[in-house]
Structures are given as C-alpha cells and as structure tokens.
Design a protein around this motif. Structure first.
Motif, short mmCIF file in Angstrom:
data_model
loop_
_atom_site.label_atom_id
_atom_site.label_comp_id
_atom_site.label_asym_id
_atom_site.label_seq_id
_atom_site.Cartn_x
_atom_site.Cartn_y
_atom_site.Cartn_z
N GLN A 161 0.83 -1.21 0.00
CA GLN A 161 0.00 0.00 0.00
C GLN A 161 0.86 1.26 0.00
OE1 GLN A 161 -2.44 -1.11 3.45
NE2 GLN A 161 -4.25 -1.08 2.15
N ASN A 181 -7.43 -2.73 0.26
CA ASN A 181 -8.24 -2.51 1.46
C ASN A 181 -9.15 -3.71 1.72
OD1 ASN A 181 -7.10 0.01 1.86
ND2 ASN A 181 -8.67 1.08 0.70
N HIS A 184 -7.09 -6.38 3.05
CA HIS A 184 -6.69 -6.06 4.43
C HIS A 184 -7.80 -6.42 5.40
CE1 HIS A 184 -5.58 -3.46 7.87
NE2 HIS A 184 -4.35 -3.66 7.45
#
Length: 757
Positions: free
Chosen positions: A47, A260, A263
């Motif tokens: 990221q 995301n 994650h």
C-alpha cells in the motif's frame, strides 16, 4: 497383557497425549496469528508503494520521499532478503525510463506479496486479489505509461520513419491485451464478491473499466493517425496524453480498493483465529477431563467388544466376508511347498473405473456390486483355493497344486467374461470391465511373498493392454519395472534441472511452402544426447510425471510463442498436445487461459491438439466436450488429432468447435499409389471441407504423397519430407528468416531451409 488391562492402562495415560496435542494445536494457532501479522505487514508495504508508483506513472519522475518505505523493507526482508528488496526499490526510484522503472516496482510488489504469502493467507473469496494487484493492474499501468510516453516523444519528431511508426501499434497491442484482461477479470471475479466493502470495490472496478474504455478510444485515434502521419505534428497524441492521468487514477483507485478489501479479509481471519484460541482454551480442558472420565468408565465394556472385533476383522473383509490380504499372506507363509511335479497359481482380478459406479449409482450400489463379484469368484474357486479381497476393487485367488498353466489362463478368460456381463443396477443396465494378472510358479517352487509383487506386475501389464485383458507374469516384467524405476529417478532430476524441453516439428502451407505452425514435442536432453519420448514416457506414466512433462513442454512453447509474437508476417500456430486431465478440469482450462494471457499472447495463436480417443469414455465425454467448446469460445485454435482413427469422427465434428483436423499418418503413408487408401483419405478431407474445417496431414514422407494431398484439397502438411522435430532456436530462426522471403513461389526454397535447419 490381557486386552482389558491393556485398554485400562491406555486410557489412564491418555490424558498426557491429549494435553500434548492440545499444546501443539495452540502452538499452530499462534503461528497462524504470526503468519497473518506478517501478511498484514507485507500488505502495508505494498500500500505504501502505491502513491510512489502513481506519481512515477503520471509525471515520469518521483519527488515524494521514499526512505521510510526503504527502512520498512529492510526490516521486513531481514538479513537474507533486504538487499534484494531495496535494490528493486532503488532501481524503481532512479531509473529514468518509465516502463523499466514501473517494471521494477511490479517486481518489488510481487516479491513482497510472495514473502508475505498473501495468496495463501487470503480467504477463498479474496484469493485472486493478489494476482489482480501484482500482475493485471500493474500491466495496465506499465503498458499505458509506455504508450503515452511513446506518443509524447513521437509528437515532437519532425519526421517519422516506418520503424518509429511501429512503436505505437506494438505498444497499443500490449496495452490492449493487458487492459482487456484486467477488465474481463474484474467482471468475472469482483462482481462475485459478497464481503464488507464489496460494493465499493465493484464501483471502483466499474470506474476503471470506464476509464479504460475512454483511453482505448483515444488510443484508437492515436493509432490511426500514427499510421498515416509523416511528422509528429500529424499525430493525434493529445487525447491519450490528456486522459492517461485519469486512467492511472482509476487504476490506482481500484488497486487501493483491492488492497483494502484484502486487508479487511486478513483482519477478520486474525480475529477469528484469536477467537478460536480463546474458546478452545476454555472448552478444551473441560472436554478432556469429561472425556477421560467417560473413557475410564467404558473401558471394560470396550475391551470385551474389541476382543471380538479383532478376532473377526483381523483376517476378514467385513463387506464380502472373504479373507483379507493379511489372511492371504498368513496362509501363503504357512503352506508347505507343492508336490515336486505340481505348480502354484496366483490370480489377481481388479475392476476398472469402479469409482464411476459409486458416483453414478451411490455407494450402496457399489457395495452390492462388490458382493456380487465376490459371489461370482466364489463359484470359480475350488475347495483348496484361497479366495480373498486384497484391495478396494482387487480380489486374489491362490490355487495350490496347479497341474498346468493353460487351465489357469482359461480360468482367467472365463472370469473376465463372466464379470463383464451386462447387469442391472438401480434399474439401469450397465456393465463393468476388469483385468487379471496371473502367476504360475515352477514345479515344486515354495510359495513366497514375492508372488504377490510379481502377480501385481502381471496385472499392471494387463491394464496397459486395455480392458478385458489378462497377462501372465514373466521375468521380463520385473526387469522392465526395475528399469522404469531407474528411468523415473533420472527423469525426476531432469525435470528439476530443466532438461525436459520442447522440440518442434514444422507445419507448412502445402501451396506456398511457408511455415505456418509447429507441433511441440517433448525431448529429454541428457548430457548432449537427445532422448525421444518412446524411451521415457512409459516410465513417466508409471511414476506420475506425465503432467509435469506436459507443463514443461507447454511453458517452453508459450515462451517461444511470446518471443515470436508480432515478429512474423503471418500468424504462426504452435501446437500443444492436450491431455485428458486438462480437458476434464474446468479449473485447468482457466489456468491455461490465464497462462496464455499473462504472457501477452492471444489464445488464437495457440493450437490445441486434442485426441479424439479421449472422448471414448461416455462418463467423461460430456465435460470434455463442454471444456473444448469453452476453449474455442476463449479463442484457442482447436485441432482434432488422429482424425479418422477415433470411435466416431463424424459425431466429433458435429459436436465440437473444430478449426482443423489432423489426418493420421496411417491414412497418408502410400496414399499416392494405393487406390483404396485414396478413397478413404479423400473422403476424410471432403468431410472436413464440407464443414469449412481446415485439413492437416501428418507423417508426409514422400513428394508423391505431398503432391496427391495438394491435388485433393489438403491445406497444411508435416512430416519427415519437411523436417524432423528441431530445437527452439532452429525453428525461431527459420520462421523469422522466411519473413524476408516472398510466400509464393518460394515453396521449394522454404522446404530447403527446413531441411538445413
């Protein structure tokens, strides 16, 4: 020790191993948490790399600070891998060429992903996201940036030569392959996500596809103007340059959204693992104590039942009631040697593809059939015989004091015939097939355990002959088995060392003489010596290495196709022989398509050669046909191999989407002089032509055969008249050389070049 005392003592000491196993379980769970933490750390690094890559892709340079990321990479890589990670980061930051710089960023992202084991850590639903982040979207960024950079440079040129013009079409093709692949991927996989944040990710994917569409629209204008332009001012580059930042932003929006989502997926798995550990800690101790108390209370009753079960199960098969393998071995070891003038016979029968019975009719029907088989074999057993069930579908008959071998072979034929009769299962008529292996000892030879090994080799040989066959053990079978074992060991090393490589037999247009394709064939390069498939494929089949060999050949052929991509005047099809394993697996079809696309190839440049014989088995024919149709829809060039030798050539052409048929050598050899063969071969050609299907003839060895095929509608030929299989560099040189030769009337010259190669 009596069984009751033994069980009581076992249960008394059961608590210690239970606690040990519980400790190991806790340890593994904590390790899972640590692994997820490392995966999350790796995800954070990827990221952090994103904004730097976006800045470099849009502006062509990097102003943002990257040292914090460098320090984090050093900590993540440790003493062994930190140097490699930082080297890739430094090249990405300092390299002036945008495409090269971004390629190193992609390598860095993939390396971190691999070290963090994101593919393994992600849930099944999210398992494809690492590939989207590290491969597909990076490819869009790299290829679009290079295309924009080329457009910007050419727009400044006063004059443009033909080679400079080719920069845009070539790069546009690479971009379109990457962008279309990413767009298709997002439609297929992201729309199926259901977890938290799925709707947001799907909206980002839709935005990416819109930006991709706009960029490709302006790219088309750039391409058409470049082809006609004589100077940079005539190139319509502004549109691509203006919308490129939008495409990059949309791509990175999707890139960050995917990270995301991944994650959140990893965090949820970490929380679930911690919950498991906590719950198990509370409940586990109570369960162990209660289970221990119950076990002690039931030990005496269990001891009595165990004694009876051991007595029965130790030497008998519970399904058929026959003695089991243990009982057979015990009997063989305890029997005296036969009379001096008598022999011992051992017959093993194995049912073929019995799993299909269970899959089709259910396990209970399969069990009933096994009991029926046991009943049939019992009728053939004589009073002194020992009939046993020695495997799942394997039955063995030991016949002591056998007078002659002929009667034993007659017994095998009768059993195979009787077991193969039609029978009714669950109201449907069906039949089973089997094979038999026989061993007949020397007169007066003692019975040993080696008999079981040798008769298994005879059964293996019978299976190679096909269903409803038997074979009698010979010493040559053992020698062949041992030889294949040694070859398999060498073959394993050859696979690891990269010595299994594809060679290619050229295929030429019968009218122009140009090379239009080549069939990839496996070769084993053994210390400079070329070993052909006939010398190692039998050993590979027995050792289970056939799929590994196919993978090596496929990988090499696709690599060659990628190296030739865009460099030939006309398309060249590289042919891959497709195994039944790939054709029966939808997952394998997807993997092949992804592999081809990942190398920048169009599926249409790959010729998949499919043996008609793989569809003989009715149980697998339908899924195979569905997968072949899917491969055709994906754009692969489909060729039906050994055409005319299968069980139903006409039905194959009717049911399958075939681009070309390959007529087997048995219909080509001597066709120019054999009138009967001419009728059959011309009928095959006419059948294919009537359905608008191209025709290739293999095994062409004489000019007479070639001339007859040319006169009777054949399109492409291969065989020793043209060339034997050649190494990759020879084929590539030949194909690239013919780019500078006019296609016709250069047939003889091309054939001469092939012979020289």
């Amino acid at each position: 020790m009596r069984i009751r005392g033994w069980l009581t003592g076992l249960i008394v000491f059961l608590l210690a191993p239970c606690l040990l196993f519980a400790s190991l379980w806790f340890y593994n769970k904590f390790e899972d948490v640590n692994a997820l933490d490392r995966s999350l750390n790796g995800l954070d690094l990827i990221q952090a790399l994103g904004p730097l890559v976006e800045e470099k892709a849009v502006t062509g340079k990097l102003e943002s600070a990257y040292m914090p990321l460098r320090r984090n990479l050093i900590r993540f890589g440790g003493s062994n891998q930190a140097e490699g990670l930082t080297r890739m980061l430094d090249v990405f930051v300092n390299e002036p060429d945008v495409k090269t710089s971004l390629s190193y960023a992609q390598q860095l992202s993939s390396a971190v992903s691999h070290m963090a084991k994101l593919d393994f850590a992600a849930s099944h639903e999210s398992s494809t996201l690492p590939d989207l982040v590290n491969s597909l979207l990076f490819s869009v960024i790299i290829e679009s940036s290079k295309m924009t950079d080329n457009a910007r440079k050419l727009g400044k040129r006063e004059t443009i030569n033909i080679w400079e013009k080719m920069l845009i079409p070539v790069q546009a093709g690479k971009f379109k392959a990457a962008a279309d692949g990413a767009a298709l991927w997002t439609e297929q996989y992201l729309d199926a996500l259901t977890g938290p944040g799925a709707e947001d990710l799907q909206e980002r994917a839709q935005t990416f596809r819109k930006a991709n569409f706009v960029f490709q629209r302006f790219g088309s204008k750039l391409l058409s103007s470049t082809i006609q332009a004589r100077s940079g001012s005539e190139i319509n580059a502004k549109g691509v340059i203006d919308v490129h930042p939008d495409l990059i932003r949309a791509t990175f929006t999707l890139w960050h959204g995917s990270l995301n989502y991944l994650h959140q997926d990893l965090l949820e798995q970490r929380r679930a693992t911690q919950r498991d550990v906590t719950l198990a800690g509370l409940v586990g101790g109570l369960v162990i104590v209660v289970a221990f108390a119950i076990a002690v209370a039931l030990s005496r009753a269990l001891a009595e039942r165990t004694l009876r079960a051991f007595e029965n199960l130790g030497f008998h098969d519970p399904l058929t009631g026959l003695p089991n393998r243990r009982a057979l071995v015990d009997t063989m070891r305890s029997r005296p040697a036969p009379e001096p003038h008598m022999k011992t016979g051992l017959l093993v029968v194995d049912l073929r593809q019995f799993k299909k019975i269970n899959d089709r009719f259910g396990d209970s029907a399969g069990d009933s059939l096994l009991r029926d088989v046991a009943g049939v074999l019992t009728q053939y057993a004589e009073p002194e015989d020992v009939l046993s069930r020695t495997g799942g579908t394997e039955f063995t008959l030991l016949r002591p004091n056998l007078p002659d071998t002929d009667s034993f072979e007659t017994l095998a034929r009768n059993i195979i015939h009787d077991l193969g009769r039609e029978r009714t299962i669950a109201g449907q008529k069906t039949s089973i097939e089997c094979n038999a292996g026989l061993l007949v000892s020397q007169e007066g030879e003692p019975i040993t355990d080696q008999f079981l090994t040798d008769v298994a080799l005879a059964l293996r040989s019978a299976k190679h002959k096909g269903p409803r066959n038997y074979d009698l053990f010979t010493s040559q079978m053992r020698a062949t088995f041992e030889e294949n074992g040694e070859i398999a060991k060498e073959l394993h090393k050859a696979l690891n060392d990269g010595n299994i490589v594809p060679w290619y037999q050229p295929q030429v247009d019968i009218h122009t003489g140009e090379v239009v394709g080549a069939e990839a064939l496996a070769r084993w390069i053994d210390e400079g010596t070329v070993r052909y498939p006939g010398s190692f494929l039998p050993a590979a089949v027995e050792a289970g290495y056939l799929e590994a060999i196919d993978a090596k050949v496929r990988e090499g052929a696709l690599r060659l196709a990628a190296s030739l991509n865009g460099r030939t005047r006309k398309p060249v099809h590289l042919g891959l022989n497709v195994s039944s394993h790939l054709l029966t697996s939808e997952r394998a079809v997807d993997a092949l398509h992804q592999q081809v696309r990942s190398m920048g190839l169009e599926p249409s440049s790959i010729n998949l050669e499919i043996l008609e014989a793989v569809m003989i088995d009715e149980a697998t024919a339908d899924p195979i046909k569905e997968n072949i149709a899917r491969l055709s829809d994906l754009g692969f060039f489909i060729e039906l191999d050994d055409f005319g030798t299968g069980h139903s050539s006409i039905s194959s052409l009717r049911d399958l989407k075939v681009d070309r048929v390959k007529i087997d050598r048995s219909f080509i050899s001597g066709v120019d002089t054999d009138r009967g063969l001419q009728k059959f071969t011309s009928a095959l050609i006419n059948l294919a032509k009537s359905l608008d299907i191209s025709v290739l003839a293999e095994g062409v060895e004489t000019e007479g055969e070639r001339d007859w095929l040319k006169q009777n509608g054949c399109d492409v030929i291969q065989g020793f008249l043209i060339s034997q299989a050649v190494a990759e560099d020879q084929l590539a040189a030949l194909i690239l050389k013919q780019n500078f030769v006019l296609p016709s009337p250069a047939a003889r010259q091309t054939v001469a070049l092939i012979h020289q190669a």
